[in-house]
Scaffold this motif. Structure first.
Motif, PDB file in Angstrom:
ATOM      1  N   LYS A 143      48.294 -57.026 115.173  1.00 22.93           N
ATOM      2  CA  LYS A 143      48.134 -56.816 115.996  1.00 22.93           C
ATOM      3  C   LYS A 143      49.154 -57.136 117.019  1.00 22.93           C
ATOM      4  O   LYS A 143      49.895 -58.040 116.477  1.00 22.93           O
ATOM      5  N   GLU A 185      46.351 -59.836 110.465  1.00 23.07           N
ATOM      6  CA  GLU A 185      44.779 -60.730 110.774  1.00 23.07           C
ATOM      7  C   GLU A 185      44.002 -60.527 109.734  1.00 23.07           C
ATOM      8  O   GLU A 185      43.763 -59.798 109.088  1.00 23.07           O
ATOM      9  N   GLU A 186      43.287 -61.700 109.155  1.00 22.38           N
ATOM     10  CA  GLU A 186      42.061 -61.777 108.033  1.00 22.38           C
ATOM     11  C   GLU A 186      41.191 -60.799 108.677  1.00 22.38           C
ATOM     12  O   GLU A 186      41.307 -60.633 110.189  1.00 22.38           O
ATOM     13  N   ILE A 188      36.949 -60.121 110.144  1.00 22.55           N
ATOM     14  CA  ILE A 188      35.855 -60.111 110.064  1.00 22.55           C
ATOM     15  C   ILE A 188      34.942 -59.546 109.986  1.00 22.55           C
ATOM     16  O   ILE A 188      34.661 -58.324 110.907  1.00 22.55           O
ATOM     17  N   GLU A 192      30.417 -57.925 116.864  1.00 24.98           N
ATOM     18  CA  GLU A 192      30.327 -58.131 117.990  1.00 24.98           C
ATOM     19  C   GLU A 192      30.164 -58.564 118.899  1.00 24.98           C
ATOM     20  O   GLU A 192      29.163 -58.137 119.625  1.00 24.98           O
ATOM     21  N   LYS A 214      34.061 -50.038 121.633  1.00 26.57           N
ATOM     22  CA  LYS A 214      35.653 -50.570 121.279  1.00 26.57           C
ATOM     23  C   LYS A 214      35.924 -49.113 120.773  1.00 26.57           C
ATOM     24  O   LYS A 214      37.327 -48.199 121.414  1.00 26.57           O
ATOM     25  N   GLU A 283      39.564 -62.499 119.652  1.00 26.47           N
ATOM     26  CA  GLU A 283      39.626 -62.414 121.658  1.00 26.47           C
ATOM     27  C   GLU A 283      40.322 -63.204 122.521  1.00 26.47           C
ATOM     28  O   GLU A 283      38.486 -63.472 122.552  1.00 26.47           O
TER      29      GLU A 283
HETATM   30  P1  AMP Z   1      41.159 -57.862 120.316  1.00 26.10           P
HETATM   31  O1  AMP Z   1      42.100 -56.617 121.175  1.00 26.10           O
HETATM   32  O2  AMP Z   1      41.762 -58.797 119.924  1.00 26.10           O
HETATM   33  O3  AMP Z   1      39.389 -58.041 120.332  1.00 26.10           O
HETATM   34  O4  AMP Z   1      40.721 -56.488 119.252  1.00 26.10           O
HETATM   35  C1  AMP Z   1      40.632 -55.084 119.551  1.00 26.10           C
HETATM   36  C2  AMP Z   1      39.396 -54.859 118.822  1.00 26.10           C
HETATM   37  O5  AMP Z   1      39.755 -55.072 117.417  1.00 26.10           O
HETATM   38  C3  AMP Z   1      37.825 -56.255 118.121  1.00 26.10           C
HETATM   39  O6  AMP Z   1      36.790 -55.024 119.897  1.00 26.10           O
HETATM   40  C4  AMP Z   1      37.875 -55.839 117.021  1.00 26.10           C
HETATM   41  O7  AMP Z   1      36.643 -54.997 116.853  1.00 26.10           O
HETATM   42  C5  AMP Z   1      39.013 -55.142 116.297  1.00 26.10           C
HETATM   43  N1  AMP Z   1      39.305 -56.278 115.421  1.00 26.10           N
HETATM   44  C6  AMP Z   1      40.220 -57.664 115.938  1.00 26.10           C
HETATM   45  N2  AMP Z   1      40.162 -58.648 115.238  1.00 26.10           N
HETATM   46  C7  AMP Z   1      39.219 -58.156 114.599  1.00 26.10           C
HETATM   47  C8  AMP Z   1      38.885 -59.149 113.511  1.00 26.10           C
HETATM   48  N3  AMP Z   1      40.325 -60.284 112.796  1.00 26.10           N
HETATM   49  N4  AMP Z   1      38.715 -58.660 112.212  1.00 26.10           N
HETATM   50  C9  AMP Z   1      37.823 -57.160 112.786  1.00 26.10           C
HETATM   51  N5  AMP Z   1      37.904 -57.121 113.148  1.00 26.10           N
HETATM   52  C10 AMP Z   1      38.573 -57.174 114.852  1.00 26.10           C
END
Ligand code: AMP
Length: 426
Positions: A143, A185-186, A188, A192, A214, A283
């Motif tokens: 990220k 990041e790990e 998961i 969602e 997404k 997030e």
């Molecule tokens: P975020 O902007 O951090 O919400 O990331 C965008 C999308 O990436 C999320 O809605 C998840 O589908 C995926 N994602 C983010 N972090 C993770 C995680 N640690 N494990 C699995 N999927 C993730």
């Protein structure tokens, strides 16, 4: 009451549409707005990050309440500026908005407040990042630290893909300053869920839970986007899970922010991955989600102005917020090529008359007027939303409307809400 909404996407169209239903509102403005918003509010050509311009406008027009849609003006400190100048504003301060503008700040807060989240490490050097990720199992998540419009996240299936994402962010500077630091990041694997809540610094009131889609491709494949569709309420959010999210995520986050001297006023958005009943936070956002707002606000029965005012005046504890028991589905129609390159200025045809139905609404995200025609002006162009007594009916109505709208190269996912409907049928 005169209200100014800041922003010009689908979320802001949903806000304007909902605010226009309030008997309290006498005049609505939107800066900068878009072609759809201009049918319900007076659009003013001030960009969402022109803070002095927005302040001047709010003062000259004697705006009673300004509602901030997007993250960028919050991260620049619009709420601080407006409050200093005695202008009422709905949105958190710059410091509180760091829960979104800096993933590092959010991670620190989560660790301190023991909010469940994925294990992660932050890097500024590509070689250190690569060394670390090589030692971790795949899939693994890379990220960008700062704001990247939902696109700065790569869920890498292989180490090779993860290394490429790191190099892309730290060495090719694909996200500019937002990608100067990366978080590894790990991954998961779970379901969602988005839970947004109104917060006035002390009281937290959750909205109905929603689920976003997404990825660009059907079956949740391909690149991450700003969001290709959503539905609410999400059946995954049982009363027990909602309680857990309040107790283990939202309250500790609000309390942690107050403790560091950054009380949070506005909408706190928690994007969680539910695994074995535990809501791991992926997030936080410091504002309404897009496209979740387009399915949550249509189900709000209480006057939105009353809710926003209660937040701004720190008396949310005195308000009962009521929700409809219907369901809403929103299908995003995007420009071909999005989230990569796409053309704009493409005429949109077959737009239904917005007054013809009270259960279907086409929210505009990236549209503009060109002569007398509505044309595309962004990646996500429209959000076609339907409300019905059941989720299945809402999905069907949204897709019926999508079928009559077209523009050259348009794209939409055909499987919004499908998984949950299949699970329910099974
Ligand atoms: P975020 O902007 O951090 O919400 O990331 C965008 C999308 O990436 C999320 O809605 C998840 O589908 C995926 N994602 C983010 N972090 C993770 C995680 N640690 N494990 C699995 N999927 C993730």
């Amino acid at each position: 009451m005169k209200i100014l909404v800041i922003g010009g996407g689908g979320r802001e169209h949903a806000l304007v549409w909902k605010l226009a239903q309030s008997p309290r509102v006498t005049k609505l403005y939107c800066a900068p707005g878009n072609a759809g918003i201009s049918q319900q509010a007076t659009c003013v050509p001030i960009s969402a990050d022109d803070l002095p311009g927005l302040q001047k406008f709010a003062e000259e027009e004697r705006i009673d309440l300004t509602v901030v849609g997007p993250e960028a003006p919050l991260a620049l400190g619009i709420a601080d500026l407006f409050r200093r100048n005695k202008l009422k504003v709905f949105g958190p301060t710059k410091n509180a908005a760091r829960i979104e503008s800096s993933k590092a700040f959010a991670k620190d807060l989560m660790l301190r407040q023991k909010i469940p989240t994925a294990e992660s490490q932050m890097f500024e050097s590509a070689s250190a990042a690569i060394q670390y990720l090589n030692s971790r199992p795949v899939p693994i998540v890379v990220k960008a630290d700062g704001l990247a419009q939902g696109k700065g996240v790569v869920v890498a299936q292989t180490h090779e893909e993860a290394r490429e994402a790191v190099l892309n962010m730290l060495e090719q500077h694909a996200f500019g300053a937002a990608g100067q630091r990366v978080i590894i990041e790990e991954c998961i694997q779970g379901e969602e869920l988005t839970v947004m809540a109104f917060a006035d610094g002390k009281t937290v009131m959750p909205m109905l839970a929603a689920q976003d889609h997404k990825r660009i491709g059907e079956g949740d494949t391909g690149l991450n986007t700003g969001g290709m569709g959503a539905y609410a309420p999400a059946p995954l959010a049982t009363p027990a899970l909602r309680y857990t999210i309040m107790r283990e995520v939202l309250y500790p986050a609000i309390e942690g922010l107050s403790r560091v001297g950054s009380p949070f006023f506005g909408v706190m958005y928690a994007g969680v991955m539910v695994k074995d009943g535990v809501p791991y936070v992926l997030e936080f956002n410091a504002r309404f989600g897009d496209p979740e707002t387009q399915v949550v606000l249509p189900l709000l029965k209480t006057d939105l102005v009353e809710v926003l005012e209660a937040v701004v005046e720190h008396r949310l504890d005195q308000l009962d917020i009521e929700w409809s028991d219907a369901a809403a589905v929103c299908v995003v129609m995007s420009s071909g090529g999005y989230p990569g390159n796409y053309s704009t200025g493409v005429p949109i045809l077959g737009m239904p008359d917005s007054a013809s139905s009270d259960s279907v609404m086409v929210f505009h995200a990236g549209t503009a007027w060109k002569d007398d025609q509505i044309v595309t002006s962004g990646g996500r162009v429209l959000g076609v939303m339907a409300v019905s007594p059941s989720l299945k009916q809402a999905r069907n109505r949204a897709y019926e409307t999508v079928q009559v709208i077209s523009f050259d190269g348009h794209y939409f996912r055909k499987d919004i809400a499908n998984r949950v409907l299949k699970e329910r049928e099974a």
